[in-house]
Scaffold this motif. Structure first.
Motif, PDB file in Angstrom:
ATOM      1  N   ILE B  60       0.846  -1.210   0.000  1.00 50.08           N
ATOM      2  CA  ILE B  60       0.000   0.000   0.000  1.00 50.08           C
ATOM      3  C   ILE B  60       0.875   1.251   0.000  1.00 50.08           C
ATOM      4  O   ILE B  60       0.662   2.180  -0.791  1.00 50.08           O
ATOM      5  CB  ILE B  60      -0.950  -0.005   1.227  1.00 50.08           C
ATOM      6  CG1 ILE B  60      -2.022  -1.087   1.048  1.00 50.08           C
ATOM      7  CG2 ILE B  60      -1.609   1.374   1.404  1.00 50.08           C
ATOM      8  CD1 ILE B  60      -2.870  -1.329   2.275  1.00 50.08           C
ATOM      9  N   ALA B  61       1.890   1.253   0.862  1.00 46.78           N
ATOM     10  CA  ALA B  61       2.784   2.425   0.915  1.00 46.78           C
ATOM     11  C   ALA B  61       3.551   2.579  -0.393  1.00 46.78           C
ATOM     12  O   ALA B  61       3.746   3.701  -0.887  1.00 46.78           O
ATOM     13  CB  ALA B  61       3.756   2.282   2.090  1.00 46.78           C
ATOM     14  N   GLY B  62       3.981   1.470  -0.968  1.00 44.67           N
ATOM     15  CA  GLY B  62       4.725   1.532  -2.225  1.00 44.67           C
ATOM     16  C   GLY B  62       3.889   2.059  -3.364  1.00 44.67           C
ATOM     17  O   GLY B  62       4.336   2.914  -4.149  1.00 44.67           O
ATOM     18  N   VAL B  67       2.240   6.618  -6.839  1.00 44.59           N
ATOM     19  CA  VAL B  67       1.213   7.569  -7.278  1.00 44.59           C
ATOM     20  C   VAL B  67       1.715   9.004  -7.130  1.00 44.59           C
ATOM     21  O   VAL B  67       1.531   9.838  -8.025  1.00 44.59           O
ATOM     22  CB  VAL B  67      -0.082   7.344  -6.469  1.00 44.59           C
ATOM     23  CG1 VAL B  67      -0.993   8.550  -6.555  1.00 44.59           C
ATOM     24  CG2 VAL B  67      -0.796   6.092  -6.956  1.00 44.59           C
ATOM     25  N   TRP B  68       2.353   9.306  -6.004  1.00 46.66           N
ATOM     26  CA  TRP B  68       2.896  10.664  -5.803  1.00 46.66           C
ATOM     27  C   TRP B  68       3.948  10.980  -6.871  1.00 46.66           C
ATOM     28  O   TRP B  68       3.995  12.087  -7.406  1.00 46.66           O
ATOM     29  CB  TRP B  68       3.491  10.802  -4.402  1.00 46.66           C
ATOM     30  CG  TRP B  68       2.458  11.088  -3.340  1.00 46.66           C
ATOM     31  CD1 TRP B  68       1.616  10.177  -2.772  1.00 46.66           C
ATOM     32  CD2 TRP B  68       2.144  12.352  -2.744  1.00 46.66           C
ATOM     33  NE1 TRP B  68       0.799  10.796  -1.857  1.00 46.66           N
ATOM     34  CE2 TRP B  68       1.112  12.130  -1.805  1.00 46.66           C
ATOM     35  CE3 TRP B  68       2.640  13.627  -2.883  1.00 46.66           C
ATOM     36  CZ2 TRP B  68       0.558  13.151  -1.035  1.00 46.66           C
ATOM     37  CZ3 TRP B  68       2.108  14.661  -2.107  1.00 46.66           C
ATOM     38  CH2 TRP B  68       1.072  14.426  -1.200  1.00 46.66           C
ATOM     39  N   LEU B  69       4.780   9.998  -7.175  1.00 46.85           N
ATOM     40  CA  LEU B  69       5.803  10.217  -8.218  1.00 46.85           C
ATOM     41  C   LEU B  69       5.135  10.433  -9.581  1.00 46.85           C
ATOM     42  O   LEU B  69       5.553  11.295 -10.363  1.00 46.85           O
ATOM     43  CB  LEU B  69       6.744   9.005  -8.285  1.00 46.85           C
ATOM     44  CG  LEU B  69       7.724   8.879  -7.122  1.00 46.85           C
ATOM     45  CD1 LEU B  69       8.338   7.481  -7.080  1.00 46.85           C
ATOM     46  CD2 LEU B  69       8.829   9.927  -7.242  1.00 46.85           C
ATOM     47  N   LEU B  99       9.067   9.305  -2.775  1.00 44.26           N
ATOM     48  CA  LEU B  99      10.241   8.540  -2.329  1.00 44.26           C
ATOM     49  C   LEU B  99      10.159   8.223  -0.842  1.00 44.26           C
ATOM     50  O   LEU B  99      10.480   7.105  -0.415  1.00 44.26           O
ATOM     51  CB  LEU B  99      11.520   9.338  -2.637  1.00 44.26           C
ATOM     52  CG  LEU B  99      11.835   9.506  -4.124  1.00 44.26           C
ATOM     53  CD1 LEU B  99      13.023  10.441  -4.319  1.00 44.26           C
ATOM     54  CD2 LEU B  99      12.107   8.153  -4.772  1.00 44.26           C
ATOM     55  N   LEU B 100       9.719   9.202  -0.053  1.00 45.59           N
ATOM     56  CA  LEU B 100       9.589   8.965   1.399  1.00 45.59           C
ATOM     57  C   LEU B 100       8.617   7.833   1.696  1.00 45.59           C
ATOM     58  O   LEU B 100       8.864   6.987   2.558  1.00 45.59           O
ATOM     59  CB  LEU B 100       9.133  10.252   2.099  1.00 45.59           C
ATOM     60  CG  LEU B 100      10.158  11.382   2.216  1.00 45.59           C
ATOM     61  CD1 LEU B 100       9.509  12.658   2.776  1.00 45.59           C
ATOM     62  CD2 LEU B 100      11.319  10.953   3.103  1.00 45.59           C
ATOM     63  N   LEU B 101       7.513   7.811   0.962  1.00 46.76           N
ATOM     64  CA  LEU B 101       6.520   6.754   1.190  1.00 46.76           C
ATOM     65  C   LEU B 101       7.069   5.392   0.798  1.00 46.76           C
ATOM     66  O   LEU B 101       6.857   4.394   1.501  1.00 46.76           O
ATOM     67  CB  LEU B 101       5.243   7.068   0.381  1.00 46.76           C
ATOM     68  CG  LEU B 101       4.323   8.132   0.991  1.00 46.76           C
ATOM     69  CD1 LEU B 101       3.280   8.608  -0.024  1.00 46.76           C
ATOM     70  CD2 LEU B 101       3.626   7.585   2.237  1.00 46.76           C
ATOM     71  N   VAL B 102       7.787   5.357  -0.315  1.00 50.91           N
ATOM     72  CA  VAL B 102       8.368   4.082  -0.752  1.00 50.91           C
ATOM     73  C   VAL B 102       9.378   3.578   0.289  1.00 50.91           C
ATOM     74  O   VAL B 102       9.362   2.400   0.666  1.00 50.91           O
ATOM     75  CB  VAL B 102       9.039   4.250  -2.135  1.00 50.91           C
ATOM     76  CG1 VAL B 102       9.874   3.016  -2.476  1.00 50.91           C
ATOM     77  CG2 VAL B 102       7.980   4.481  -3.209  1.00 50.91           C
ATOM     78  N   VAL B 103      10.218   4.491   0.766  1.00 52.18           N
ATOM     79  CA  VAL B 103      11.243   4.097   1.750  1.00 52.18           C
ATOM     80  C   VAL B 103      10.587   3.672   3.065  1.00 52.18           C
ATOM     81  O   VAL B 103      10.929   2.624   3.638  1.00 52.18           O
ATOM     82  CB  VAL B 103      12.227   5.266   1.989  1.00 52.18           C
ATOM     83  CG1 VAL B 103      13.138   4.973   3.177  1.00 52.18           C
ATOM     84  CG2 VAL B 103      13.053   5.514   0.738  1.00 52.18           C
ATOM     85  N   ALA B 104       9.619   4.469   3.518  1.00 48.29           N
ATOM     86  CA  ALA B 104       8.953   4.140   4.793  1.00 48.29           C
ATOM     87  C   ALA B 104       8.199   2.818   4.676  1.00 48.29           C
ATOM     88  O   ALA B 104       8.221   1.991   5.608  1.00 48.29           O
ATOM     89  CB  ALA B 104       8.000   5.267   5.183  1.00 48.29           C
ATOM     90  N   GLY B 105       7.552   2.616   3.545  1.00 50.56           N
ATOM     91  CA  GLY B 105       6.829   1.354   3.336  1.00 50.56           C
ATOM     92  C   GLY B 105       7.788   0.179   3.278  1.00 50.56           C
ATOM     93  O   GLY B 105       7.563  -0.862   3.920  1.00 50.56           O
ATOM     94  N   GLY B 106       8.871   0.369   2.530  1.00 50.65           N
ATOM     95  CA  GLY B 106       9.835  -0.712   2.372  1.00 50.65           C
ATOM     96  C   GLY B 106      10.502  -1.097   3.681  1.00 50.65           C
ATOM     97  O   GLY B 106      10.860  -2.266   3.898  1.00 50.65           O
TER      98      GLY B 106
END
Lengths: 310, 223
Positions: B60-62, B67-69, B99-106
């Motif tokens: 979901i975070a990824g 989507v933001w990107l 990028l923050l969401l991808v990193v936080a999700g990952g």
């Protein structure tokens, strides 16, 4: 790219005038004028300019939207048909210069065009390249008037623009401000530099320039372009809620736009006003202010007082 | 940036409301039939957050980050930049948030769940508002259907929905992840205000509600 030769517009008009007088030839542009357009001379050269021009701030910033680009082209077409000449823009206005170029190309670069834009960058070194980009966007070989926008880096840019004038790359040099900002600096520049044009905010409510800037312009033979004639639209929106006074006809005004614009262009030091619009009908009303009689000094005071009290 | 000194907020609005709303009509035309995908993903997110495990939360975070990107490139750089000189800066902000969401999700720091507390309830409400309420407000205000702003495609509902999801995540605040959405809501609200498009005032209101909820959680009463 369309090449506009020096003063070709004037020569064209002169020839056209004779042709119409002799044989009744009609032109694609100017043929729909109901009444002759009032002009005022540029003080430095005597070149006559129609007293109503056109601004492009906000109104021509439509990006690549094909629908809106075509609509703005119709506004341009009406402007030229009714005798308009001065079009003012700036690199600050987003896509406005590109949209102008699109419209001008569609209209075949009307010979009456008096192309005016600005330099707007805090880097003095970028002035020439910015002008070159504006030329490309407009599709003209050179501008009639280049102005320093809102006094940004004005020392460097004025030096560049005066050099370009010497080289024949621009006909007139000017400097602009708006919203009544930095009038002291503007006044100092008018006294110390041989600018051909200044552009200031002036309308029936914002009259600060009447005290010093306009008399100084008259004294030093500087043409004056009045921007924000409707205060960005808020003034015309406000007055149109009220009926036009019955005495408006006495100063040749048939509607509110004429009432407000004729106040501006009837000042002896004002060369032209540059209202902006997105609509053909509003352009017709604006250009109406370039025709007919103008109010005298007493009537001007009456107009200003009436608008102020609404 | 010296060129901008001395301007007021209303001076910075460079376009008419007509032009702004037409941007969304053209953008929607470009991304169609992405609307169907976006709507399906929104339903998956909504259902998935009911009690998502670590793996589903990562997904979901990824997806949200992607989507933001996508919005940074597709809306801000391709469309909004045509009429607004600040749009590339907005694109940078959206890309950073992605990028923050991808990193936080990952990294597994986000865990979404419909917990039965007030803050999570506010989060669910904001998510629903972004997916259903916000588009409908625009339509009722007279916007054309072609210009509808959808969650996961348009900036405003995506920012509001992201704030909602952050409120639903694992019982603690993610302030770093909330900064860009909150700022965007402020900017977009100011744009609507200056344009006189008062239907857009739900955007800063949503940000205020989200901020108050996060403050409430941080200070204790809503834990």
């Amino acid at each position: 790219m369309r090449i506009i030769a020096p003063l070709s517009r004037r020569r064209f008009l002169g020839a056209l005038g004779w042709a119409i007088a002799l044989g009744g030839i009609s032109s694609g542009f100017g043929a729909n004028r109901e009444r002759p357009v009032n002009t005022k001379p540029v003080p430095g050269t005597g070149e006559p300019l129609a007293v109503i021009g056109m601004g492009t701030w906000i109104t021509f910033n439509v990006g690549t939207d094909p629908l809106l680009r075509d609509e703005r082209t119709e506004v341009l077409r009406t402007f030229f048909e009714l005798g308009g000449e001065v079009i003012d823009s700036s690199p600050m206005y987003g896509s406005a210069e590109a949209v102008l170029g699109y419209g001008l190309e569609k209209l075949g670069y009307p010979p009456d065009l008096f192309a005016a834009t600005k330099v707007w960058t805090s880097s003095g070194a970028e002035g020439r390249s910015q002008v070159a980009e504006s030329r490309r966007l407009w599709g003209v070989e050179r501008f009639d008037l280049l102005q320093v926008h809102n006094l940004v880096a004005w020392r460097e840019h004025l030096q560049t623009l005066f050099a370009m004038k010497e080289e024949g790359r621009v006909r007139y040099v000017g400097i602009t401000t708006s919203h009544g900002r930095r009038h002291k600096d503007l006044e100092a520049i008018m006294r110390s530099h041989p600018v051909d044009f200044v552009q200031v905010t002036y309308n029936a409510v914002d009259r600060e320039v009447e005290s010093r800037i306009l008399p100084l312009a008259a004294e030093r033979n500087i043409a004056v372009i009045a921007n924000r004639p409707y205060r960005g639209g808020s003034l015309i929106d406000k007055v149109q809620r009220h009926p036009l006074p019955p005495w408006a006809e006495d100063c040749g005004c048939r509607n509110w736009p004429e009432f407000l614009l004729k106040y501006i262009v009837s000042h002896p030091a004002i060369t032209c006003a540059i209202p902006a619009t997105t609509q053909v009908e509003h352009m017709r009303e604006n250009m109406g202010a370039a025709t007919g009689s103008l109010p005298g000094a007493a009537m001007r005071e009456r107009i200003s007082a009436y608008v102020r009290d609404l | 940036m010296g060129e901008w000194q001395g301007y007021r907020l209303e001076d910075l609005l460079m376009f008419t409301p007509e032009v702004y709303f037409r941007l969304f009509e053209r953008y929607n035309g470009m991304v169609w039939p992405g609307h169907l995908v976006a709507f399906s993903v929104a339903i998956w997110m909504f259902v998935g957050t009911r009690d998502s495990g670590p793996r589903q939360s990562r997904w979901i975070a990824g997806v949200l980050g992607a989507v933001w990107l996508f919005i940074a490139w597709a809306f801000f750089l391709r469309y909004y930049a045509e009429v607004f000189l600040a749009a590339p800066w907005f694109a940078a902000g959206f890309a950073l948030q992605g990028l923050l969401l991808v990193v936080a999700g990952g990294s597994g720091r986000l865990r979404f769940a419909w917990r039965v507390d007030a803050v999570a309830g506010v989060g669910i409400t904001l998510l629903l508002y972004s997916a259903l309420g916000h588009p409908l407000v625009g339509i009722f205000a007279g916007r054309d259907w072609n210009g509808v702003e959808l969650f996961l495609l348009a900036p405003d509902p995506t920012a509001i929905g992201t704030l909602g999801l952050l409120l639903m995540s694992s019982g603690r605040n993610h302030w770093v992840l909330a900064v860009v959405p909150l700022l965007w809501c402020l900017i977009s609200g100011a744009t609507s205000w200056v344009m006189g498009a008062y239907s857009g005032l739900g955007i800063p209101l949503a940000a205020v509600v989200a901020l108050a909820s996060m403050a409430c959680r941080s200070l204790g009463p809503c834990r």
